[in-house]
Write a protein that holds these residues in place. Sequence first.
Motif, PDB file in Angstrom:
ATOM      1  N   LEU A  62       0.777  -1.201  -0.138  1.00 46.08           N
ATOM      2  CA  LEU A  62       0.096  -0.212  -0.124  1.00 46.08           C
ATOM      3  C   LEU A  62       0.930   1.306  -0.139  1.00 46.08           C
ATOM      4  CD1 LEU A  62      -2.974   0.798   0.022  1.00 46.08           C
ATOM      5  CD2 LEU A  62      -2.907   0.886   2.334  1.00 46.08           C
ATOM      6  N   HIS A  63       2.060   1.084   0.701  1.00 47.80           N
ATOM      7  CA  HIS A  63       2.880   2.453   0.784  1.00 47.80           C
ATOM      8  C   HIS A  63       3.615   2.611  -0.681  1.00 47.80           C
ATOM      9  CE1 HIS A  63       5.859   5.098   2.327  1.00 47.80           C
ATOM     10  NE2 HIS A  63       6.854   4.157   1.800  1.00 47.80           N
ATOM     11  N   PHE A  64       3.857   1.441  -1.247  1.00 47.64           N
ATOM     12  CA  PHE A  64       4.560   1.682  -2.595  1.00 47.64           C
ATOM     13  C   PHE A  64       3.419   2.289  -3.643  1.00 47.64           C
ATOM     14  CE2 PHE A  64       4.650   0.112  -6.888  1.00 47.64           C
ATOM     15  CZ  PHE A  64       5.835   0.289  -7.212  1.00 47.64           C
ATOM     16  N   ILE A  65       2.271   1.863  -3.413  1.00 44.72           N
ATOM     17  CA  ILE A  65       1.003   2.568  -4.343  1.00 44.72           C
ATOM     18  C   ILE A  65       1.150   3.915  -4.222  1.00 44.72           C
ATOM     19  CG2 ILE A  65      -1.461   2.487  -4.721  1.00 44.72           C
ATOM     20  CD1 ILE A  65      -1.442  -0.571  -3.850  1.00 44.72           C
ATOM     21  N   LYS A  66       1.131   4.274  -2.962  1.00 44.78           N
ATOM     22  CA  LYS A  66       0.867   5.838  -2.492  1.00 44.78           C
ATOM     23  C   LYS A  66       2.270   6.427  -3.066  1.00 44.78           C
ATOM     24  CE  LYS A  66      -2.313   5.193   1.172  1.00 44.78           C
ATOM     25  NZ  LYS A  66      -2.608   5.350   2.716  1.00 44.78           N
ATOM     26  N   GLU A  67       3.334   5.819  -2.818  1.00 48.47           N
ATOM     27  CA  GLU A  67       4.474   6.542  -2.935  1.00 48.47           C
ATOM     28  C   GLU A  67       4.865   6.686  -4.628  1.00 48.47           C
ATOM     29  OE1 GLU A  67       6.976   8.072  -1.130  1.00 48.47           O
ATOM     30  OE2 GLU A  67       5.290   8.247   0.320  1.00 48.47           O
ATOM     31  N   SER A  68       4.485   5.713  -5.247  1.00 47.40           N
ATOM     32  CA  SER A  68       4.727   5.832  -6.702  1.00 47.40           C
ATOM     33  C   SER A  68       3.719   6.451  -7.475  1.00 47.40           C
ATOM     34  CB  SER A  68       4.853   4.212  -7.387  1.00 47.40           C
ATOM     35  OG  SER A  68       3.631   3.688  -6.876  1.00 47.40           O
ATOM     36  N   ASP A  69       2.850   6.825  -6.685  1.00 51.49           N
ATOM     37  CA  ASP A  69       1.641   7.850  -7.416  1.00 51.49           C
ATOM     38  C   ASP A  69       1.028   6.885  -8.654  1.00 51.49           C
ATOM     39  OD1 ASP A  69      -0.134   9.999  -7.537  1.00 51.49           O
ATOM     40  OD2 ASP A  69       1.332  11.161  -8.735  1.00 51.49           O
ATOM     41  N   LEU A  70       0.804   5.650  -8.645  1.00 52.59           N
ATOM     42  CA  LEU A  70       0.179   4.954  -9.614  1.00 52.59           C
ATOM     43  C   LEU A  70      -1.247   5.923  -9.934  1.00 52.59           C
ATOM     44  CD1 LEU A  70       0.976   1.786  -8.534  1.00 52.59           C
ATOM     45  CD2 LEU A  70       1.551   2.339 -10.668  1.00 52.59           C
ATOM     46  N   ASP A  71      -1.587   5.707 -11.274  1.00 55.35           N
ATOM     47  CA  ASP A  71      -2.830   6.204 -11.664  1.00 55.35           C
ATOM     48  C   ASP A  71      -4.076   5.489 -11.306  1.00 55.35           C
ATOM     49  OD1 ASP A  71      -2.060   8.601 -13.013  1.00 55.35           O
ATOM     50  OD2 ASP A  71      -0.714   7.352 -14.023  1.00 55.35           O
ATOM     51  N   PHE A  72      -3.916   4.018 -11.451  1.00 58.52           N
ATOM     52  CA  PHE A  72      -5.094   3.268 -11.204  1.00 58.52           C
ATOM     53  C   PHE A  72      -4.341   2.079 -10.642  1.00 58.52           C
ATOM     54  CE2 PHE A  72      -8.483   0.152 -12.401  1.00 58.52           C
ATOM     55  CZ  PHE A  72      -9.537   0.982 -11.706  1.00 58.52           C
ATOM     56  N   ILE A  73      -5.146   1.379  -9.578  1.00 59.14           N
ATOM     57  CA  ILE A  73      -4.472  -0.277  -9.242  1.00 59.14           C
ATOM     58  C   ILE A  73      -5.731  -1.134  -9.210  1.00 59.14           C
ATOM     59  CG2 ILE A  73      -2.878   0.862  -7.662  1.00 59.14           C
ATOM     60  CD1 ILE A  73      -5.088   0.307  -5.410  1.00 59.14           C
ATOM     61  N   HIS A  74      -5.294  -2.529  -9.446  1.00 54.62           N
ATOM     62  CA  HIS A  74      -6.028  -3.445  -9.253  1.00 54.62           C
ATOM     63  C   HIS A  74      -5.393  -4.302  -7.859  1.00 54.62           C
ATOM     64  CE1 HIS A  74      -8.169  -2.974 -12.960  1.00 54.62           C
ATOM     65  NE2 HIS A  74      -6.996  -2.588 -13.522  1.00 54.62           N
ATOM     66  N   ILE A  75      -6.352  -4.990  -7.089  1.00 52.45           N
ATOM     67  CA  ILE A  75      -5.756  -5.713  -5.962  1.00 52.45           C
ATOM     68  C   ILE A  75      -6.454  -6.928  -6.030  1.00 52.45           C
ATOM     69  CG2 ILE A  75      -7.402  -4.812  -4.435  1.00 52.45           C
ATOM     70  CD1 ILE A  75      -3.901  -5.586  -3.690  1.00 52.45           C
ATOM     71  N   TYR A  76      -5.560  -7.920  -5.916  1.00 52.04           N
ATOM     72  CA  TYR A  76      -6.192  -9.501  -5.970  1.00 52.04           C
ATOM     73  C   TYR A  76      -5.603 -10.162  -4.688  1.00 52.04           C
ATOM     74  CZ  TYR A  76      -6.835  -8.251 -10.751  1.00 52.04           C
ATOM     75  OH  TYR A  76      -7.410  -7.749 -11.764  1.00 52.04           O
ATOM     76  N   ASN A  77      -6.438 -10.972  -4.129  1.00 52.91           N
ATOM     77  CA  ASN A  77      -6.044 -11.885  -3.006  1.00 52.91           C
ATOM     78  C   ASN A  77      -5.447 -13.069  -3.874  1.00 52.91           C
ATOM     79  OD1 ASN A  77      -6.279 -13.710  -0.763  1.00 52.91           O
ATOM     80  ND2 ASN A  77      -7.596 -14.980  -1.778  1.00 52.91           N
TER      81      ASN A  77
END
Length: 168
Positions: A62-77
């Motif tokens: 989650l920290h990586f997502i915020k720090e890298s400033d991705l435009d859109f994410i998909h999350i999977y189990n």
Amino acid sequence: EAVGLGLESGNQRVLRALKGPGINVEDGYGAVAKLHKNRISAHASFVIGYPDETEDEIMDTLHFIKESDLDFIHIYNLTPFPGTPAWNQAKESGWVTDNMDWKRLGVDYGSNQDPIVVSDLGKPTIDRLYRKFRRERLFRAARRVWFNPFFPDILRAVGNKALSRLHL
């Protein structure tokens, strides 16, 4: 323009377990930065719930997502599909069997009624963490709409349409 990346994890140990040696988290940061530098939207997918992944390691993602400033994410189990190392682990642990309900392997964790969770953290913790990632996904989508240069035009068109219906 947009490019989708299978970054999988923001934690080096988990990334190595998922993708093997030679891949590192810094490569993900670099790929996102390069796309943004070239005015290309960066989308990425991530997996949580690796069997021995800790909550802190999931939060690294989650920290990586915020720090890298991705435009859109998909999350999977992490879903143990046949032929993968996760499948072999799940089979050895008794989480999957040859005569199970195969719908449990659906990758859309949020709508899967009874997903297989292979994480040592357990389903309640994975559910809670998954919801955090979904909120981040919603935030990113809303931000993308809000800061779109056409947003005022869209609002004006919607408002005009609503007003025209009121005058009928």
